[in-house]
Design an enzyme around this catalytic site. Structure first.
Site, PDB file in Angstrom:
ATOM      1  N   ASP A 178       0.894  -1.159   0.000  1.00 30.79           N
ATOM      2  CA  ASP A 178       0.000   0.000   0.000  1.00 30.79           C
ATOM      3  C   ASP A 178       0.929   1.204   0.000  1.00 30.79           C
ATOM      4  OD1 ASP A 178      -2.082   1.758   0.136  1.00 30.79           O
ATOM      5  OD2 ASP A 178      -3.059   0.820   1.851  1.00 30.79           O
ATOM      6  N   ASP A 187      -2.615   6.644  -4.513  1.00 30.43           N
ATOM      7  CA  ASP A 187      -2.851   5.701  -3.424  1.00 30.43           C
ATOM      8  C   ASP A 187      -3.188   4.359  -4.057  1.00 30.43           C
ATOM      9  OD1 ASP A 187      -3.412   4.362  -1.113  1.00 30.43           O
ATOM     10  OD2 ASP A 187      -5.094   5.613  -0.494  1.00 30.43           O
ATOM     11  N   HIS A 234     -12.831  -2.611   6.809  1.00 31.20           N
ATOM     12  CA  HIS A 234     -12.606  -1.191   6.549  1.00 31.20           C
ATOM     13  C   HIS A 234     -13.532  -0.760   5.417  1.00 31.20           C
ATOM     14  CE1 HIS A 234     -10.319  -2.059   2.829  1.00 31.20           C
ATOM     15  NE2 HIS A 234      -9.761  -3.046   3.515  1.00 31.20           N
ATOM     16  N   TYR A 284      -8.579 -10.359   4.702  1.00 29.74           N
ATOM     17  CA  TYR A 284      -7.478 -10.491   5.645  1.00 29.74           C
ATOM     18  C   TYR A 284      -7.723 -11.747   6.478  1.00 29.74           C
ATOM     19  CZ  TYR A 284      -7.543  -5.744   3.996  1.00 29.74           C
ATOM     20  OH  TYR A 284      -7.595  -4.642   3.175  1.00 29.74           O
ATOM     21  N   GLU A 342      -6.250  -1.899  -5.008  1.00 31.85           N
ATOM     22  CA  GLU A 342      -6.799  -0.545  -4.950  1.00 31.85           C
ATOM     23  C   GLU A 342      -6.546   0.224  -6.241  1.00 31.85           C
ATOM     24  OE1 GLU A 342      -6.476   3.278  -1.887  1.00 31.85           O
ATOM     25  OE2 GLU A 342      -4.877   1.778  -1.959  1.00 31.85           O
TER      26      GLU A 342
END
Length: 414
Positions: free
Chosen positions: A256, A267, A339, A373, A384
């Site tokens: 990340d 990002d 998340h 995860y 992402e």
């Protein structure tokens, strides 16, 4: 960026300010680190968004009446002795060329001019950037200034201009999109360099160094955030930053990371097998996350509620995880995905903007980052992309980054 960009930003903000008001914004100053060393300076993002000035201790003062808007910039006077140690500070001519503000004075004149304006004009408001995320944080220059104004001019009303600037920043211009595309492209080159050097037995920070090399080679001075290089079970920790473990044979590596280009951020999350080949189990879970990424991204278009993205991501992940036996009920997906799938992106990595009742509109840029995860399996996967909302739907700004299992394995095994 050209000065016209910053002029437009200021003019849009001035439309939101009441007449008979002052606007005072501070570039900021790097805090002391230890002894005679300070942290590296970066400008307050709202100040930078309105001026383009990338130097400390500078003040923007704006006086708005029903007749006119008067702008003044206050910069530091050149110090010939200090120049020999740290180089020249910005000149009046350079500040005008960058910002488009023609009235520029030295910082020593700020208080006397401010006092004169306050004495000779019937003012009502003083607008300041009073951002404060938590109660117990260090007091900013703007907050100190607010206390001083309230103590000496109690008839004036202090107003927080932070939400107004943030509202402008939510909608990215073509110039801003280009800066972000450059940041994304550099980030991808760094990822490829890291992957090309990866092998079992290395430390995570050694992999990180290959990413750093590309960014430094491209002139990148600031990163979007602290780089995450998380192998094996470390990939199940969302904000793992130690990057000091040995990368074991057969493990996945979760990245990340992001470059910052002219303060605009990329990002990107990326997951790959260190030995160049996914196991069947790794491949199964990777493809589930990739499916969630692609299906969630397809929802993005004007008029769609922000909340719908995470709802859909959870649904896809849950349904697919039930199929492969990881969970038995959709409610259990929270054990493996915990998340939100998206946030704004821009001058800040978690960029400014109000998510409450948010409906997508053209010009917004956001991330899409589903993950799984599975600590008991030592498997952490996050993928992402950075996405622009367009008039017709969306544009994946990071579309050139290859994502499929086949593409990753082909690249790793060249």
């Amino acid at each position: 960026m050209y000065k016209d960009f910053y002029i437009r930003n200021r003019n849009r903000l001035y439309e939101k300010l009441e007449n008979d008001s002052l606007l005072v914004l501070f570039a900021g100053k790097a805090p002391q680190k230890s002894a005679d060393e300070a942290y590296q300076f970066v400008p307050n993002r709202n100040f930078y968004y309105l001026t383009g000035i990338d130097e400390p201790n500078i003040i923007l003062l704006v006086h708005k009446t029903n007749k006119a808007v008067e702008e003044q910039l206050f910069i530091e006077k050149s110090d010939p002795v200090l120049e020999k140690w740290v180089g020249k500070s910005i000149s009046k001519e350079e500040a005008e060329e960058v910002s488009g503000i023609s009235h520029i004075q030295f910082i020593e004149q700020f208080e006397s001019l401010l006092s004169r304006i306050l004495f000779t004009n019937s003012l009502t408001n003083v607008y300041l950037d009073l951002e404060r995320r938590e109660l117990d944080l260090v007091t900013t220059k703007a907050q100190q200034f607010a206390s001083k104004i309230q103590a000496n001019y109690p008839f004036l009303k202090i107003k927080n201009v932070y939400p107004d600037i943030c509202e402008l920043r939510v909608y990215k211009t073509p110039e801003e999109i280009e800066e972000m595309k450059k940041a994304i492209a550099i980030t991808f080159e760094g990822i490829k360099n890291l992957m090309g050097q990866a092998k079992a037995g290395m430390k995570e920070y050694q992999l990180e160094a290959y990413f750093d090399f590309i960014l430094k080679s491209e002139g990148v001075k600031q990163y979007a955030f602290n780089t995450i290089v998380a192998s094996g079970k470390n990939g199940t920790v969302l904000h793992y930053e130690k990057n000091d473990a040995i990368v074991e044979e057969g493990s996945l590596v979760l990245l990340d990371l992001g470059a910052q280009y002219n303060y605009y951020n990329a990002d990107i999350s990326y997951t790959f097998p260190v030995n160049g080949k996914f196991t069947e189990k790794q491949k199964t879970f990777y493809n589930i996350v990739l499916k969630a990424l692609r299906e969630t991204t397809e929802l993005i278009k004007p008029g769609v509620p922000y909340a719908k993205l995470n709802e859909h991501t959870k649904k896809v992940l849950a349904e697919e995880c039930i199929k492969v036996g990881l969970i038995k009920d959709e409610s259990e997906i929270g054990n493996y995905y915990y998340h939100s799938v998206s946030h704004f992106l821009g001058l800040d990595t978690h960029d400014v903007g109000n998510y409450k009742d948010l409906i997508f509109q053209p010009g917004m840029v956001l991330t899409v980052e589903p993950g799984l995860y599975i600590a008991e399996e030592g498997i952490g996967i996050r993928i992402e992309d950075d996405v622009l909302v367009t008039d017709e739907g969306h544009e994946v700004l990071s579309k050139d980054i290859f994502r499929s299992v086949e593409e990753i394995e082909a690249f790793m095994n060249k």
